[in-house]
Design an enzyme around this catalytic site. Structure first.
Site, short mmCIF file in Angstrom:
data_model
loop_
_atom_site.label_atom_id
_atom_site.label_comp_id
_atom_site.label_asym_id
_atom_site.label_seq_id
_atom_site.Cartn_x
_atom_site.Cartn_y
_atom_site.Cartn_z
N HIS A 143 1.10 -1.24 -0.01
CA HIS A 143 -0.47 0.16 -0.74
C HIS A 143 0.59 1.18 -0.02
O HIS A 143 2.10 1.14 0.58
CB HIS A 143 -1.17 0.06 1.16
N ASP A 166 6.25 2.36 5.55
CA ASP A 166 4.97 1.57 6.11
C ASP A 166 4.26 2.39 5.41
O ASP A 166 3.91 3.29 5.61
CB ASP A 166 4.63 1.58 7.47
N GLU A 168 -5.26 1.20 2.65
CA GLU A 168 -5.02 0.63 3.84
C GLU A 168 -4.71 0.80 5.39
O GLU A 168 -5.05 0.11 5.92
CB GLU A 168 -3.73 -0.59 3.81
N HIS A 220 4.66 3.34 12.23
CA HIS A 220 3.35 5.01 12.82
C HIS A 220 4.63 5.41 13.93
O HIS A 220 3.23 6.51 14.28
CB HIS A 220 2.31 4.17 13.29
#
Length: 352
Positions: free
Chosen positions: A71, A188, A222, A323
């Site tokens: 993603h 990510d 996502e 994150h």
């Protein structure tokens, strides 16, 4: 099978991708960038209605297909409100905490396409003024955006064209350290996107015929739970999400191996596919760790929840401080790319 990935090349691809803002809901620019690269290499693709990008490479077996996804959407925010002093209140996009972005530079994009820079700060930042500068809660009341503009009121900020619902992206601060580590926001999942794009180009350029017709989805929703849950051809038997491995206490994953997920917050991944991936890693001298992520889900689990009759799996590079301000090592990128390549060329399905 001989394939030697070039992790430094991947790191530079990641750097290009992380420098294109793409918070969930505002991913058109990065999808356009990827589309232009594919067009240059004469690789056919199509866009779905959600804005994701699909590439299909025809294989020997056209009755049973595979699908891989990574993603391109990232964490971000929206303008929730303009405060009386002209500063901005935020609504977060994706699963993270305000402390992860305190002090970060950001960009606000207006509906007309204008961009303004700012800094995400506590209202009570100055220790010379606020006694509770360290103890005040980091939440949507106290965290705000200080605009790099001479504004003193809500009216003056609105005059810039800034309004509720404008997207806010975070400065990735991507840095490659000694050609070994890459640290950045949004590894990510732009690390995995770079790997898939590199493999698509390699397979297409070298006219490698895969054992199964294989679809690659660059998904764009996502982080909010439904990026890869559609556009799955009915011939698809196996679905492999390539996403980050989460590091921390109680985890086996690290920044130097590929992580193979056994289970996450959505439940176990397919046991047979996991065993096949482990077998491929051991056959090809690929360093790996098997892990369980307690607070995690992927495009593969979203596809299962949507009712697709598929075998699902999840692998990816180990990413530290997920994150937040993330980091990984060239070895993890190397082993992840090598395992994905080995999987693409394998002719064994998990249900055989």
């Amino acid at each position: 099978m001989s394939y030697q990935p070039n992790p430094l090349e991947i790191m530079h691809k990641i750097q290009t991708l992380t420098n294109i803002p793409s918070p969930t809901g505002n991913t058109r620019a990065i999808i356009q960038h990827i589309a232009e690269d594919l067009e240059r290499d004469h690789i056919p693709f199509r866009l779905n209605n959600k804005g994701g990008l699909l590439v299909t490479l025809e294989g020997k077996n056209k009755d049973q297909h595979r699908m891989l996804t990574a993603h391109v959407d990232t964490l971000g925010a929206m303008v929730k409100a303009i405060k009386p002093d002209g500063r901005l209140q935020l609504a977060l996009i994706g699963g993270f905490r305000f402390n992860a972005i305190e002090g970060e530079y950001c960009t606000i994009e207006t509906l007309s396409g204008e961009r303004y820079s700012g800094t995400i700060l506590m209202h009570q930042t100055s220790v010379h003024v606020y006694k509770d500068a360290g103890s005040a809660e980091r939440n949507d009341t106290n965290i705000e955006v200080r605009l790099d503009a001479k504004v003193f009121s809500k009216t003056e900020t609105e005059a810039l064209g800034i309004s509720v619902g404008d997207f806010v992206s975070f400065d990735p601060r991507t840095t490659i350290v000694n050609d070994e580590f890459i640290k950045s926001r949004h590894l990510d999942d732009k690390a995995s996107v770079a790997i898939l794009l590199q493999l698509i180009t390699t397979i297409h350029t070298n006219k490698i015929v895969l054992p199964f017709t294989t679809h690659f989805l660059i998904s764009n929703n996502e982080e909010i739970g439904y990026g890869g849950n559609s556009n799955i051809p009915e011939e698809t038997v196996e679905y492999l999400a390539v996403d980050m491995g989460a590091l921390g206490d109680g985890q086996t994953s690290d920044e130097y191996t590929v992580s193979i997920c056994a289970k996450d917050g959505s439940g176990p991944y397919h046991y047979g596919l996991r065993k096949n991936l482990i077998e491929l890693a051991e056959q090809n001298e690929i360093a790996y760790k098997v892990d369980i992520y307690p607070f995690y889900s992927s495009d593969a689990s979203a596809a299962i929840h949507a009712g697709n009759d598929i075998i699902h799996g999840l692998i990816g590079p180990g990413i530290d401080a997920s994150h937040a301000y993330e980091r990984t090592h060239k070895d993890s990128l190397y082993h992840t790319e090598k395992l994905v390549y080995a999987y693409l060329l394998s002719d064994k399905l998990a249900n055989q």
